[in-house]
Design a protein around this motif. Structure first.
Motif, PDB file in Angstrom:
ATOM      1  N   HIS A 274       4.883  23.476  -5.071  1.00 32.17           N
ATOM      2  CA  HIS A 274       5.734  24.492  -4.152  1.00 32.17           C
ATOM      3  C   HIS A 274       7.487  24.099  -4.061  1.00 32.17           C
ATOM      4  CE1 HIS A 274       1.965  25.535  -2.398  1.00 32.17           C
ATOM      5  NE2 HIS A 274       2.446  26.515  -1.981  1.00 32.17           N
ATOM      6  N   GLY A 275       7.795  23.106  -5.231  1.00 30.59           N
ATOM      7  CA  GLY A 275       9.218  22.742  -5.133  1.00 30.59           C
ATOM      8  C   GLY A 275       9.626  21.935  -3.995  1.00 30.59           C
ATOM      9  N   GLY A 276       8.613  21.520  -3.091  1.00 32.59           N
ATOM     10  CA  GLY A 276       8.766  20.649  -2.101  1.00 32.59           C
ATOM     11  C   GLY A 276       8.619  19.067  -2.598  1.00 32.59           C
ATOM     12  N   SER A 277       8.341  18.333  -1.344  1.00 32.44           N
ATOM     13  CA  SER A 277       8.131  17.016  -1.501  1.00 32.44           C
ATOM     14  C   SER A 277       7.497  16.241  -0.334  1.00 32.44           C
ATOM     15  CB  SER A 277       9.392  16.067  -1.737  1.00 32.44           C
ATOM     16  OG  SER A 277      10.230  16.167  -0.346  1.00 32.44           O
ATOM     17  N   ILE A 278       6.643  15.081  -0.593  1.00 37.01           N
ATOM     18  CA  ILE A 278       6.125  14.388   0.586  1.00 37.01           C
ATOM     19  C   ILE A 278       6.355  12.985   0.514  1.00 37.01           C
ATOM     20  CG2 ILE A 278       4.012  14.147  -1.098  1.00 37.01           C
ATOM     21  CD1 ILE A 278       2.344  14.076   1.502  1.00 37.01           C
ATOM     22  N   SER A 279       6.890  12.431   1.565  1.00 32.92           N
ATOM     23  CA  SER A 279       7.029  11.119   1.695  1.00 32.92           C
ATOM     24  C   SER A 279       6.855  10.471   3.042  1.00 32.92           C
ATOM     25  CB  SER A 279       8.727  10.849   1.600  1.00 32.92           C
ATOM     26  OG  SER A 279       9.364  11.605   2.614  1.00 32.92           O
ATOM     27  N   ALA A 280       6.304   9.119   2.929  1.00 33.57           N
ATOM     28  CA  ALA A 280       5.918   8.501   4.221  1.00 33.57           C
ATOM     29  C   ALA A 280       6.869   7.107   4.607  1.00 33.57           C
ATOM     30  CB  ALA A 280       4.594   8.110   3.919  1.00 33.57           C
ATOM     31  N   THR A 281       6.945   6.874   5.693  1.00 35.36           N
ATOM     32  CA  THR A 281       7.627   5.350   6.158  1.00 35.36           C
ATOM     33  C   THR A 281       6.325   4.869   7.351  1.00 35.36           C
ATOM     34  OG1 THR A 281       8.782   6.581   7.938  1.00 35.36           O
ATOM     35  CG2 THR A 281       9.857   6.284   5.881  1.00 35.36           C
TER      36      THR A 281
ATOM     37  N   VAL B 210       0.855  -1.179   0.039  1.00 31.01           N
ATOM     38  CA  VAL B 210      -0.004  -0.081   0.059  1.00 31.01           C
ATOM     39  C   VAL B 210       0.937   1.158  -0.227  1.00 31.01           C
ATOM     40  CG1 VAL B 210      -1.806   1.317   1.273  1.00 31.01           C
ATOM     41  CG2 VAL B 210      -1.844  -1.306   0.992  1.00 31.01           C
ATOM     42  N   LEU B 211       1.980   1.195   0.639  1.00 30.02           N
ATOM     43  CA  LEU B 211       2.653   2.454   0.721  1.00 30.02           C
ATOM     44  C   LEU B 211       3.578   2.933  -0.428  1.00 30.02           C
ATOM     45  CD1 LEU B 211       3.999   4.169   3.446  1.00 30.02           C
ATOM     46  CD2 LEU B 211       5.904   2.809   3.128  1.00 30.02           C
ATOM     47  N   ALA B 212       3.567   1.743  -1.331  1.00 26.27           N
ATOM     48  CA  ALA B 212       4.201   2.170  -2.701  1.00 26.27           C
ATOM     49  C   ALA B 212       3.184   2.598  -3.656  1.00 26.27           C
ATOM     50  CB  ALA B 212       4.773   0.748  -3.380  1.00 26.27           C
ATOM     51  N   LYS B 213       1.658   2.450  -3.367  1.00 26.54           N
ATOM     52  CA  LYS B 213       0.833   3.042  -4.292  1.00 26.54           C
ATOM     53  C   LYS B 213       0.035   4.295  -3.797  1.00 26.54           C
ATOM     54  CE  LYS B 213       0.218  -1.686  -6.390  1.00 26.54           C
ATOM     55  NZ  LYS B 213      -0.874  -2.754  -6.743  1.00 26.54           N
ATOM     56  N   MET B 214       0.088   4.342  -2.269  1.00 28.78           N
ATOM     57  CA  MET B 214      -0.853   5.490  -1.750  1.00 28.78           C
ATOM     58  C   MET B 214      -0.843   6.740  -2.430  1.00 28.78           C
ATOM     59  SD  MET B 214       0.500   5.835   1.944  1.00 28.78           S
ATOM     60  CE  MET B 214       1.963   6.671   2.281  1.00 28.78           C
ATOM     61  N   PHE B 215       0.237   7.352  -3.079  1.00 28.44           N
ATOM     62  CA  PHE B 215       0.632   8.620  -3.528  1.00 28.44           C
ATOM     63  C   PHE B 215      -0.100   8.535  -5.139  1.00 28.44           C
ATOM     64  CE2 PHE B 215       3.533   8.734  -0.514  1.00 28.44           C
ATOM     65  CZ  PHE B 215       3.127   9.991   0.385  1.00 28.44           C
ATOM     66  N   GLU B 216      -0.686   7.357  -5.658  1.00 28.77           N
ATOM     67  CA  GLU B 216      -1.168   7.393  -7.140  1.00 28.77           C
ATOM     68  C   GLU B 216      -2.588   7.682  -6.989  1.00 28.77           C
ATOM     69  OE1 GLU B 216      -0.614   3.504  -8.404  1.00 28.77           O
ATOM     70  OE2 GLU B 216       1.350   3.599  -8.276  1.00 28.77           O
ATOM     71  N   PRO B 217      -2.953   8.557  -7.967  1.00 25.69           N
ATOM     72  CA  PRO B 217      -4.532   9.032  -7.979  1.00 25.69           C
ATOM     73  C   PRO B 217      -5.421   7.802  -8.128  1.00 25.69           C
ATOM     74  CG  PRO B 217      -3.043   9.926  -9.862  1.00 25.69           C
ATOM     75  CD  PRO B 217      -2.236   8.905  -9.174  1.00 25.69           C
TER      76      PRO B 217
END
Length: 793
Positions: free
Chosen positions: A746-753, A714-721
């Motif tokens: 904004h030139g930034g990023s979002i990640s999750a662990t 799920v972690l690998a896919k959760m940022f997909e539309p």
């Protein structure tokens, strides 16, 4: 390009294959020599060095035997002579004067009272003068000239305890007069009549001849060689200055042992360790033979020497040697090699080498030969070079003949064929199919090439035959492609329209969720403000009663016709009303109700302010804001969803960040709501928000919960539309996709662990952490942020 063309030639490739095969043969030859030949050559070299070392030791033993035989003759003669000075001076003096130059002194040393019961000291000693002539020396009989008695000296005592008919060799020392290194051969002397111990016969042997002997053998063997005595003290060395030190007690210098030398030269340590191991073996053999006699002898040697000139270690070695040699004799046959030591880098040779350790029989002197590995492998290396040379001479003619044969039978016909195929390709590209038959491939004597030519020519006939059909098929295909392209464009337009609707739907869902929370938050303080106002109204009626009683009292007091009883009743009613109000603490209750009402109004005002700050309808452009304030206002907006969670904030002081605050708030409230939904019932949820500097140009926001965690899939896919784990109708799957889009704009990023508790460890910590990274200034970005679509076109 020219090199690439040459490499594509079949002849060149064949030559390369042959060259690789030749290289493999050469490598195989090297391997055979290295794996099979070199060990055998090294074994042969070791055998040669062993034989040479044994020969060198036998030559040394010859000299040692000469001195030992001389000592035996002197001992036998001294034990048989009557105790008369003239006889000893004549007989022993003649013997001393006949010795060669390597013996620089010696004599007969009687034990106390053994020569004469009245004499504590009696010796007949001779030393060489400056011209090399032996002269008598009587100073050792004088207590005044030599206060230390010779029978207590460190060279004398071991001979007293020897149980064999041979010399006991002392440790090496440097003579204070001649400055030469020397050793003393001490041998017990027994009375021929009663076989009682009479004293000791000694010969002082200069060791300069040992240096010459070692130098001669070193030229024959190679590398370098040296000798050490029983106590591993150097007897010889290629550079004597390295193994000699000046001390306060020995200003003339003394020879050091191998351990001292290894301390100054660490690469010598393996040799020193091997030499120490030889001595430990000697001690172990002596203990195994007769432990009690060994321990008594070792203790006696230390205690009976004046000023403890024999140390504990030397006493142990001498005791072991005396005990072991009691049953042995001078052996010149057999191998004397006891150990080999591999040296990664010898301190003297500055290269890899092997040290061969030999033990000299009876004396337990050790000889070490250090041979460079390069020298031992020189034969194998020469053989390798010669073999490669012969292989190369034989390979070059074969390579040349192979090249000529390939050129004639393969390369030339194939080049002609390649030229024809190139022309055919150009005609096909230009769609000049009718000209193809004019350039058919020629025949060849090589069967394989002939087969290719025949098949190619048949293919040309088929191409010409099917030219018309292919042209018709191409037209049909082009029409189909145009129709499919138009259909795909329409589908893409529909997809983009759906994207806009879905994004709006997600935003409206977020807004609806936020409005529901705001309505709930406003309704709660409004409820208890209304309740408090109603209570205030009820309590104010009490004050109306007080006012009425007060007015009646004033009217009674101002009425001259009122009786005293009427006045007293009016006063009593007024006071009773006042007492009732005081007793019920009505004033305090009204103050608390007003205070609570004001607190509720303040909560509503705060909520309205945060709502205004959150929405910022008039601030849709990028501006500098305090990220910590965005976090606080977003927490207020999501408060209704976070009631069951413990919220912990670690907000560092940060510089203002250039961003669109309403969009950042949208991202934060989405993460807060997701965290609340990730906490299952029955678990005390904890939401931790941390803000800090990531580096000089970026800030970081961490949103962590202690929920069940997210699987790697799920972690690998959760940022997909459209990806969601919620039930159908409960989510669109666009929340994190939109958050990702906002952060990238904004030139930034979002990640999750995330970490999930396993079945075998249910109590292990779990939860998910989202990390937002934002640049402090948009001007610092190398490329301006671009709005990305949720879908690729």
């Amino acid at each position: 390009m020219r090199v690439a063309g040459q490499l594509s030639s079949i002849t060149t490739r064949m030559l390369l294959i042959l060259s690789v095969a030749f290289l493999m043969i050469v490598l195989m030859a090297y391997w055979v020599i290295g794996a099979q030949g070199k060990p055998k050559i090294q074994q042969m070299s070791t055998s040669i060095i062993e034989e040479s070392g044994n020969a060198a030791i036998n030559s040394l033993m010859t000299n040692i035997n000469q001195v030992d035989g001389l000592a035996q003759a002197a001992s036998t003669l001294s034990g048989a002579l009557p105790k008369q000075d003239a006889l000893y001076e004549q007989a022993i003096g003649n013997l001393m004067r006949q010795t060669d130059k390597k013996i620089v002194g010696g004599g007969v040393w009687f034990d106390p009272t053994m020569y004469n019961p009245q004499l504590d000291r009696k010796s007949f000693v001779w030393t060489r003068d400056s011209s090399g002539v032996m002269q008598p020396n009587t100073i050792f009989n004088s207590e005044k000239l030599t206060p230390q008695a010779y029978y207590r000296d460190w060279w004398y005592t071991p001979a007293m305890y020897s149980r064999h008919d041979h010399c006991v060799w002392s440790r090496a020392y440097i003579d204070p007069v001649s400055k030469y290194p020397m050793m003393t051969c001490a041998r017990a002397m027994f009375n021929s009549k009663n076989l009682a111990f009479d004293g000791v016969v000694s010969f002082n042997v200069v060791l300069t001849e040992l240096d010459n002997i070692m130098a001669t053998w070193q030229k024959k063997i190679g590398g370098y060689m040296f000798l050490v005595d029983l106590d591993n003290r150097f007897l010889t060395f290629p550079d004597k200055s390295l193994v000699t030190k000046i001390t306060k007690n020995n200003p003339q210098g003394e020879l050091i042992n191998v351990d001292e030398f290894a301390h100054a030269n660490p690469s010598f340590a393996p040799i020193a360790k091997s030499l120490d191991k030889v001595n430990q073996t000697l001690i172990a053999d002596a203990i195994a033979k007769d432990k009690d006699r060994y321990e008594i002898s070792a203790g006696t040697l230390v205690s009976t020497t004046n000023l403890n000139k024999i140390g504990d270690n030397e006493a142990k070695l001498l005791s072991a040697l005396l005990l072991i040699n009691a049953d042995e004799s001078m052996q010149l046959m057999g191998s004397h090699l006891v150990d080999t030591v591999a040296l990664e880098r010898d301190f003297k040779l500055n290269e890899a080498a092997t040290a061969y350790v030999f033990r000299i029989p009876f004396t337990y002197w050790k000889m070490v030969i250090v041979e460079p590995n390069r020298q031992m492998m020189s034969v194998a290396n020469t053989l390798s070079k010669q073999l490669v040379g012969y292989l190369l001479l034989g390979f070059l003619p074969i390579l040349l003949l192979t090249a000529l044969a390939f050129r004639h039978y393969f390369t030339k016909p194939l080049r002609q064929m390649a030229g024809k195929v190139g022309i055919l390709g150009e005609l096909i590209e230009q769609k000049k199919y009718t000209q193809l038959p004019q350039h058919k491939l020629p025949t060849s004597k090589v069967s394989e090439i002939e087969t290719i030519s025949k098949q190619t020519n048949e293919l040309i006939d088929r191409v010409v035959e099917n030219e018309g059909a292919l042209a018709e098929i191409n037209v049909h295909l082009e029409k189909k492609v145009a129709e499919r392209t138009q259909a795909l464009q329409q589908a893409m337009d529909t997809l983009k329209s759906s994207q806009v609707q879905l994004v709006r739907s997600e935003k409206m869902a977020t807004l609806g969720q936020m409005v529901a929370g705001v309505a709930h938050e406003v309704n709660t303080p409004l409820g208890y403000v209304r309740s408090n106002i109603e209570l205030v109204g009820d309590n104010l009626s009490r004050y109306d009663d007080l006012i009425n009683n007060t007015e009646q009292l004033l009217a009674c007091l101002n009425n001259p016709e009122a009786t005293e009883q009427q006045r007293q009743d009016a006063i009593a009613n007024t006071l009773a009303c006042c007492d009732a109000i005081k007793e019920d603490e009505l004033s305090e209750d009204l103050a608390e109700l007003v205070k609570d009402g004001l607190f509720g109004v303040d909560q509503i005002a705060e909520l309205v302010t945060n709502l205004r700050d959150f929405s910022r309808i008039d601030e849709s452009k990028v501006k500098a804001v305090d990220i910590n304030e965005c976090v606080k206002s977003s927490l207020v907006m999501a408060r209704s969803n976070l009631k069951s969670l413990e919220v912990i904030t670690h907000l560092e002081a940060l510089p203002e960040v250039e961003c669109n605050p309403s969009q950042i708030n949208q991202v934060l409230i989405n993460l807060f709501n997701n965290a609340a939904q990730a906490i299952p019932e029955g678990i005390q949820g904890v939401l931790t928000i941390t803000t800090k500097l990531a580096d000089a140009a970026h800030i970081k926001i961490e949103v962590a919960d202690n929920g069940l965690g997210i699987s790697d899939t799920v972690l690998a896919k959760m940022f997909e539309p459209f990806f969601t784990t919620k039930k159908s109708g409960e989510g669109t799957g666009l929340g994190l996709a939109i958050a990702t889009q906002i952060m990238e704009q904004h030139g930034g990023s979002i990640s999750a662990t995330s970490q999930q508790a396993s079945a075998d460890q249910p109590d292990a910590p779990s939860g998910t952490t989202f990390v937002l990274t934002l640049p402090i200034s948009q001007a610092n970005q190398q490329t301006p942020p671009k709005t990305k679509s949720l879908f690729t076109t």
